[in-house]
Design an enzyme around this catalytic site. Structure first.
Site, short mmCIF file in Angstrom:
data_model
loop_
_atom_site.label_atom_id
_atom_site.label_comp_id
_atom_site.label_asym_id
_atom_site.label_seq_id
_atom_site.Cartn_x
_atom_site.Cartn_y
_atom_site.Cartn_z
N ARG A 172 -1.51 2.56 1.09
CA ARG A 172 -0.76 2.73 -0.15
C ARG A 172 -0.34 1.34 -0.63
NH1 ARG A 172 4.93 5.22 2.31
NH2 ARG A 172 5.53 3.35 3.41
N CYS A 197 -4.02 -3.73 -7.53
CA CYS A 197 -3.93 -5.00 -8.23
C CYS A 197 -2.97 -4.80 -9.40
CB CYS A 197 -5.31 -5.40 -8.74
SG CYS A 197 -5.19 -6.76 -9.89
N GLU A 255 8.68 1.05 -3.09
CA GLU A 255 8.66 -0.17 -2.28
C GLU A 255 7.56 -1.15 -2.69
OE1 GLU A 255 8.73 0.96 1.87
OE2 GLU A 255 10.91 1.08 1.81
N CYS A 278 -7.66 -11.32 -6.66
CA CYS A 278 -8.86 -11.05 -7.45
C CYS A 278 -8.94 -12.04 -8.61
CB CYS A 278 -8.85 -9.61 -7.95
SG CYS A 278 -7.76 -9.37 -9.36
N CYS A 325 -6.16 -11.79 -11.15
CA CYS A 325 -4.86 -12.31 -10.71
C CYS A 325 -4.88 -13.84 -10.71
CB CYS A 325 -4.50 -11.79 -9.32
SG CYS A 325 -3.98 -10.06 -9.35
N GLU A 379 16.90 5.37 0.97
CA GLU A 379 16.28 5.92 2.18
C GLU A 379 17.04 5.45 3.40
OE1 GLU A 379 12.12 5.16 2.76
OE2 GLU A 379 11.64 5.49 0.67
N TRP A 396 8.01 3.32 13.04
CA TRP A 396 7.26 2.08 12.91
C TRP A 396 7.93 0.88 13.54
CZ3 TRP A 396 10.70 -0.96 10.46
CH2 TRP A 396 11.63 -0.34 9.63
N GLU A 407 2.89 9.48 9.31
CA GLU A 407 4.34 9.60 9.49
C GLU A 407 4.76 10.92 10.13
OE1 GLU A 407 5.72 8.39 5.57
OE2 GLU A 407 5.99 6.35 6.31
C1 GLA Z 1 9.53 3.45 3.52
C2 GLA Z 1 8.83 4.30 2.49
C3 GLA Z 1 8.75 5.75 2.86
C4 GLA Z 1 8.45 5.93 4.31
C5 GLA Z 1 9.48 5.17 5.12
C6 GLA Z 1 9.32 5.30 6.60
O1 GLA Z 1 10.83 3.22 3.31
O2 GLA Z 1 9.40 4.17 1.21
O3 GLA Z 1 7.76 6.35 2.06
O4 GLA Z 1 7.19 5.44 4.59
O5 GLA Z 1 9.36 3.81 4.83
O6 GLA Z 1 10.38 4.66 7.27
ZN ZN Z 2 -5.66 -8.66 -8.67
#
Ligand code: GLA
Ligand code: ZN
Length: 677
Positions: A117, A121, A156, A163, A166, A315, A323, A363
């Site tokens: 995710r 670009c 995020e 590229c 850019c 969040e 993670w 996740e």
């Molecule tokens: C980030 C993302 C979420 C998820 C959490 C996991 O904050 O925004 O989509 O992946 O991490 O901690």
């Molecule tokens: Zn680019």
């Protein structure tokens, strides 16, 4: 300041979560359960649709919003509001297949594969066009719904792309910045060194991501450009959203520890600041209260971007994440404490990633309110529900803010410049940790501290702390001078004022740009100590402070000596100084001295600035939220011990208890004291 409610329809604080019904469309039974259990857990808002693009639009131009409309409706009927995401955090496969330019290119010129995710670009016109299409559709189907109260833009933001598009934009950005005059750029970047001179902007390539970066000016501008380009992209989404749904506020969720973007720049475009808070609680490298102090520092970074209104903790993990190096669960009682900390620091929301654990993929083991077990009687659920109750009890704190009289200067480009210094030690620069340690030192005195960019207004403050302000933005030195001459208390440290915004060293003595007159010292050398080395600061009052990592050898230029070095060939020379200047004082701390030994100076600064401080035990975190005549004092016990605080009066609105004198806090307990009227 006035009360500023972020969401008038939510009467109080938001208790919310990321909700992914699109993963469960074949399980209506589960979707039904969700709403029941959300109500039970006192959830009043969800963030929807963050990664739903491939469900909204499974092939180009084929749209499915029925499920979304139904979800928003059901939630609304049950008193749960929706923060709707633009789904640009992850692209559907058809988009990458048909328009590969939307995918990022790495610094080796390699196109990234589809997947993961946040790997688009930001310059790509096709990507922007496809995002606008889906946003238009989304707004058409849901924008007027009374249940939708905010846009959550993408998710995020982060990363960079190399590229050709850019690169071209980077070159144009530079041409614009340096007035189309390549000699200005060559001079600013000191390009005669190693024959780095360019004869045209189109010769400029971004710095290589992996490996040593040798042109510091280039590196710094690439980072600034990455922010500029990301911001430009974000603005394109915001512009459209404001056209389509002018009444809805917009935010995007910032990340803790993310240093790739200058959030202060992006903050300007947003109505509300929100961020995702995931510290490694209960780690084995520091006491728990220190992890909490660090987290409080990041709350302050985010809060201070818009100090006139609350922010959002968009969040956090109900139990654990998946993670971190070691994914430890929050100990009983910590969920409430951690969430209360956000509110204490000025957040009007406690939100989680995520409501329900998915069955598969990356996740699947990330914590959630509802586990794979599917029950609402788990420890985590109970703690979430309990927190929801507590948030209701303190709902009147919503809309109040923290009015800090002290500020700490924190610039992203200063951080980047420090990281890029060839010299010192790469192992011990630790800009963030140093800033945080100063923030903590004031927190332990019960003094609220904003964390602001150096070009923000200083007028609100009586104390300014400028740790390692290595790079000076234009005008900052003059503004600091005027701050002190009018009576401000300023403290700076080793590594202040070495370079200008292009990282060209000041001539004539650090700290440069006139600051050596303000501080009354000139730094002649900086010594980098090995981890096994140390030195000592011997204060005139007989106290001592240990020194690690860095020590500057100072030449007096009018300042008074507060401490001298205890060892080495610079024994007896100044380590800490104070310079009375106009109506104020400029303190210079020439070495990395343990903050405990600077406490006396901090208290002196507070006294001179007329800022109240508190006697609180180590491990208690104190904050005050206010609006008009309303005051709410938060005391958090960030330890496992029973601790007491003296001189507390008022009602603890969490449990109705009247306190007149000593407030006793159990392990991990929070008190929210409303002053007696
Ligand atoms: C980030 C993302 C979420 C998820 C959490 C996991 O904050 O925004 O989509 O992946 O991490 O901690
Ligand atoms: Zn680019």
């Amino acid at each position: 300041m006035k009360k500023k409610s972020l969401f008038p329809v939510i009467n109080g604080l938001m208790h919310g979560c990321d909700y992914n019904p699109e993963q469960w469309l074949d399980r209506p039974d589960i979707l039904e359960e969700d709403i029941k259990m959300m109500k039970k857990a006192n959830i009043n808002a969800v963030s929807l649709g963050i990664f739903s693009w491939s469900v909204y639009e499974p092939s180009e131009g084929e749209y499915h919003f029925e499920w979304l409309e139904k979800t928003i409706d059901n939630l609304y009927k049950n008193g749960i509001y929706t923060i709707l995401a633009t789904p640009s955090g992850a692209r559907p496969a058809w988009l990458d297949e048909k328009y590969p330019e939307a995918m990022r290119t790495d610094c080796y010129g390699q196109k990234e594969h589809h997947g993961f995710r946040h790997n688009h670009c930001m310059s790509s016109p096709v990507y922007r066009e496809k995002v606008s299409n889906i946003i238009r559709k989304l707004a058409e189907h849901t924008g007027g719904h009374p249940g939708v109260i905010m846009w959550h833009i993408s998710n995020e933001f982060g990363g960079e792309c190399y590229c050709p598009l850019c690169v071209k934009r980077f070159q144009d950005y530079l041409a614009d910045k340096f007035d189309n005059d390549i000699s200005k750029l060559n001079h600013a970047w000191w390009n005669t060194f190693w024959s780095h001179n360019y004869s045209s902007f189109c010769q400029i390539e971004p710095p290589f991501a992996n490996g040593e970066r040798t042109n510091l000016g280039l590196d710094l501008e690439w980072k600034r450009f990455t922010t500029w380009n990301m911001n430009d992209y974000m603005k394109s989404e915001i512009k459209l959203l404001k056209e389509l749904t002018p009444g809805l506020p917009v935010t995007t969720n910032f990340m803790q520890f993310y240093s790739g973007l200058d959030y202060n720049v992006m903050a300007e475009e947003l109505d509300v600041i929100s961020w995702d808070s995931y510290p490694a609680l209960h780690n084995d490298s520091e006491p728990f209260y220190k992890t909490m102090e660090n987290n409080s520092f990041y709350h302050a970074v985010m809060r201070s971007m818009k100090r006139d209104r609350p922010f959002m903790m968009m969040e956090s993990a109900p139990g654990l994440v998946n993670w971190q190096e070691y994914n430890k669960v929050k100990r009983p009682g910590v969920h409430k404490l951690f969430s209360m900390q956000a509110v204490a620091c000025g957040s009007d929301t406690v939100q989680y990633f995520q409501w329900r654990k998915g069955r598969g993929s990356f996740e699947q083991y990330h914590g959630a309110v509802i586990d794979h077990l599917g029950k609402d009687d788990t420890r985590i659920f109970e703690e979430v529900k309990d927190l929801g109750d507590a948030l209701k009890k303190i709902s009147k704190t919503a809309g109040t803010v923290i009015e800090a009289k002290a500020a700490l200067l924190y610039d992203w480009d200063n951080k980047w410049a420090i990281e890029d210094i060839k010299g010192l030690s790469n192992n011990t620069k630790n800009y963030d940790a140093v800033c945080c340690s100063f923030y903590s030192a004031f927190l332990r005195l019960g003094i609220e501290m904003d964390v602001i960019a150096s070009d923000r207004d200083f007028a609100n403050y009586g104390i300014i702390i400028a740790p390692m302000l290595y790079m000076l933005r234009p005008g900052v030195a003059d503004r600091l001078e005027s701050f002190v001459s009018k009576g401000g208390q300023l403290l700076a440290t080793y590594l202040t004022g070495y370079v200008d915004i292009n990282q060209l060293c000041y001539l004539g003595g650090f700290p440069g740009d006139g600051l050596n007159k303000l501080f009354g010292v000139i730094s002649e050398e900086i010594d980098t100590l090995y981890p096994s080395d140390s030195n000592l600061a011997k204060f005139k009052d007989g106290s001592e402070g240990s020194i690690k990592d860095y020590a500057e050898i100072l030449r007096l230029n009018g300042a008074e000596v507060l401490a001298e070095y205890g060892y080495d060939f610079y024994k007896g020379t100044p380590a800490v100084t104070a310079h009375s200047y106009g109506k104020g004082t400029a303190y210079y701390v020439g070495a990395r001295i343990c903050n405990d030994s600077l406490r006396r100076i901090f208290l002196e600064m507070a006294e001179k600035a007329g800022i109240e401080y508190k006697k609180i035990p180590l491990g208690i975190e104190y904050h005050k939220r206010t609006a008009g005549r309303e005051n709410y004092e938060f005391y958090l016990n960030n330890t496992e011990d029973v601790l007491s605080v003296e001189n507390v009066t008022g009602t603890n609105i969490l449990n109705g208890q009247n306190i007149d004198g000593v407030l006793v806090l159990e392990k991990y307990e929070t008190a929210v004291i409303e002053a007696s009227k």
